[in-house]
Design an enzyme around this catalytic site. Structure first.
Site, PDB file in Angstrom:
ATOM      1  N   HIS A  25       0.844  -1.204   0.000  1.00 34.36           N
ATOM      2  CA  HIS A  25       0.000   0.000   0.000  1.00 34.36           C
ATOM      3  C   HIS A  25       0.879   1.253   0.000  1.00 34.36           C
ATOM      4  O   HIS A  25       0.705   2.164  -0.824  1.00 34.36           O
ATOM      5  CB  HIS A  25      -0.915  -0.010   1.222  1.00 34.36           C
ATOM      6  CG  HIS A  25      -1.768   1.217   1.356  1.00 34.36           C
ATOM      7  ND1 HIS A  25      -3.090   1.259   0.969  1.00 34.36           N
ATOM      8  CD2 HIS A  25      -1.492   2.462   1.841  1.00 34.36           C
ATOM      9  CE1 HIS A  25      -3.583   2.454   1.202  1.00 34.36           C
ATOM     10  NE2 HIS A  25      -2.631   3.214   1.738  1.00 34.36           N
ATOM     11  N   GLU A  26       1.821   1.298   0.938  1.00 28.46           N
ATOM     12  CA  GLU A  26       2.693   2.465   1.042  1.00 28.46           C
ATOM     13  C   GLU A  26       3.649   2.561  -0.136  1.00 28.46           C
ATOM     14  O   GLU A  26       4.015   3.662  -0.561  1.00 28.46           O
ATOM     15  CB  GLU A  26       3.461   2.429   2.366  1.00 28.46           C
ATOM     16  CG  GLU A  26       2.577   2.463   3.611  1.00 28.46           C
ATOM     17  CD  GLU A  26       1.645   3.662   3.647  1.00 28.46           C
ATOM     18  OE1 GLU A  26       2.027   4.729   3.111  1.00 28.46           O
ATOM     19  OE2 GLU A  26       0.538   3.542   4.203  1.00 28.46           O
ATOM     20  N   HIS A  29       2.011   4.547  -2.861  1.00 32.65           N
ATOM     21  CA  HIS A  29       2.197   5.990  -2.662  1.00 32.65           C
ATOM     22  C   HIS A  29       3.619   6.408  -3.045  1.00 32.65           C
ATOM     23  O   HIS A  29       3.828   7.383  -3.770  1.00 32.65           O
ATOM     24  CB  HIS A  29       1.969   6.355  -1.192  1.00 32.65           C
ATOM     25  CG  HIS A  29       0.564   6.200  -0.714  1.00 32.65           C
ATOM     26  ND1 HIS A  29      -0.521   6.707  -1.392  1.00 32.65           N
ATOM     27  CD2 HIS A  29       0.069   5.608   0.408  1.00 32.65           C
ATOM     28  CE1 HIS A  29      -1.630   6.436  -0.708  1.00 32.65           C
ATOM     29  NE2 HIS A  29      -1.296   5.768   0.374  1.00 32.65           N
TER      30      HIS A  29
END
Length: 383
Positions: A25-26, A29
């Site tokens: 998920h990170e 980003h």
């Protein structure tokens, strides 16, 4: 007698589940931010005190932190790991401060960077489902011409009492077309004790039959209880087999399956909000740890399937328009696009405070649910 995995399996399962899902998920980003020239000051798996880490050549601090309940990328220009913006005016910043700053990147770039996290979780979910379809195939019922045709009733069948007959073919449930018996089961299971309209074909004519589904509380081998709906019908004579699926064919199937699961998630949350389901069915970190250990004890495939569901949950939750979550940031960017200027600093600050309060309150509720649902608390709370 219920079975429980060893305690270490809960711990290992929790770490192996959330660690990779939070990391990807990170990374979503981080990678999109890097693509757009935005500098990442820190990339953390977990919150709180740093346990281990290193600083790379770009100046990003990569670290493992003490509280394994999430993670974050802190971009240049963020006031904190929740990406609450630095509301200082751009005119007051130096050229060095502006270079690589997230808050001073173009609006569309910020939106794509924020959306990349939950989108990555969504891609992981689809990739897992596609892999499972391509490896194991698609479950189908063989031996019946049309599994939607009613061939048997159970002893206490609400469908028979409502007027369904042997030979009826169930075409739709509440207006949604049914492709096979599995579609019918899935449509009914998520609506225990609810009134639904079954459209059937009978002797060449379409007939709408209203009925209220039965509710059954089923308990699995680990003692987890869930309420499901059923109507007491079945197809005749068929058996489940797995039909081979090509790698390319598995991708649209995975999209469709992900959409179906997401629909059931949304329906379940709606039922909790309207009181049709108990808020006790919501779970948090403790319940995730419990289920991850249980699924791990069932084997690699069960654990990977569970990981796909949690990844989809992470994508869904993060897209909610709550300040401090990715969806909250996207809502602010949408407002900025419409107004052609950012939301004022005071409104932003109060919105983020409210969002953080809502997230913490939700975490408190689900954690209490998790704890009181543990077997040791059963006699105290009557569960």
């Amino acid at each position: 007698m219920f079975e429980s995995p060893p305690f270490w399996m809960y711990l290992i399962g929790f770490v192996l589940l959330l660690g990779p899902l939070v990391t990807v998920h990170e990374l979503g980003h981080y990678l999109v931010g890097r693509l757009f020239g935005v500098h990442s000051e820190a990339f953390s798996v977990g919150f709180g005190k740093e346990l281990a880490g290193f600083t790379d050549s770009r100046g990003t601090r990569w670290k493992l932190s003490a509280l394994p309940l999430g993670g974050y990328v802190q971009f240049k220009g963020d006031m904190n790991p929740a990406s609450v913006p630095d509301t200082g005016p751009a005119s007051a910043a130096t050229q060095e401060e502006l270079r690589g700053s997230f808050q001073h990147a173009a609006l569309w770039k910020r939106a794509l960077i924020v959306a990349a996290g939950p989108v990555t979780n969504l891609v992981v979910t689809i990739a897992i489902f596609a892999s499972l379809f391509s490896i194991f195939g698609k479950p189908v019922i063989e031996g019946v011409e049309d599994s939607r045709q009613v061939a048997v009733f159970t002893e206490e069948s609400v469908a028979r009492e409502a007027g369904l007959e042997i030979g009826d073919t169930i075409l739709a449930v509440d207006g949604e077309p049914m492709a096979d018996f599995d579609d019918i089961k899935a449509a009914v299971a998520i609506h225990p004790g609810e009134r639904m309209i079954f459209t059937v074909e009978r002797e060449g004519e379409r007939v709408d039959i209203p009925l209220t589904t039965a509710r059954e509380d089923r308990t699995d081998q680990f003692g987890n209880t869930s309420s499901i709906g059923f109507i007491g019908v079945g197809p005749g004579g068929g058996r489940y087999t797995f039909e081979p699926v090509g790698a390319l064919q598995s991708i649209p199937m995975a999209f469709e399956h992900t959409w179906d699961v997401l629909g059931m998630m949304v329906t379940g949350i709606k039922q909790v909000l309207t009181g049709e389901r108990s808020i006790k069915e919501l779970g948090g970190p403790v319940k995730i740890a419990k289920y991850s250990g249980e699924q791990m004890s069932l084997g690699v495939v069960a654990f990977i399937q569970f990981a796909a569901l949690i990844s989809l949950n992470l994508a869904f939750i993060n897209f909610l328009p709550i300040p401090a979550l990715d969806g909250g940031h996207l809502a602010f960017y949408a407002a900025e696009a419409i107004r052609r200027k950012p939301v004022g600093p005071q409104a932003t600050e109060w919105a983020y405070r409210t969002g953080i309060f809502l997230v913490l309150a939700f975490m408190a509720v689900v954690t209490v649910n998790d704890v009181v649902s543990l077997p040791v608390f059963g006699p105290l709370f009557g569960s």
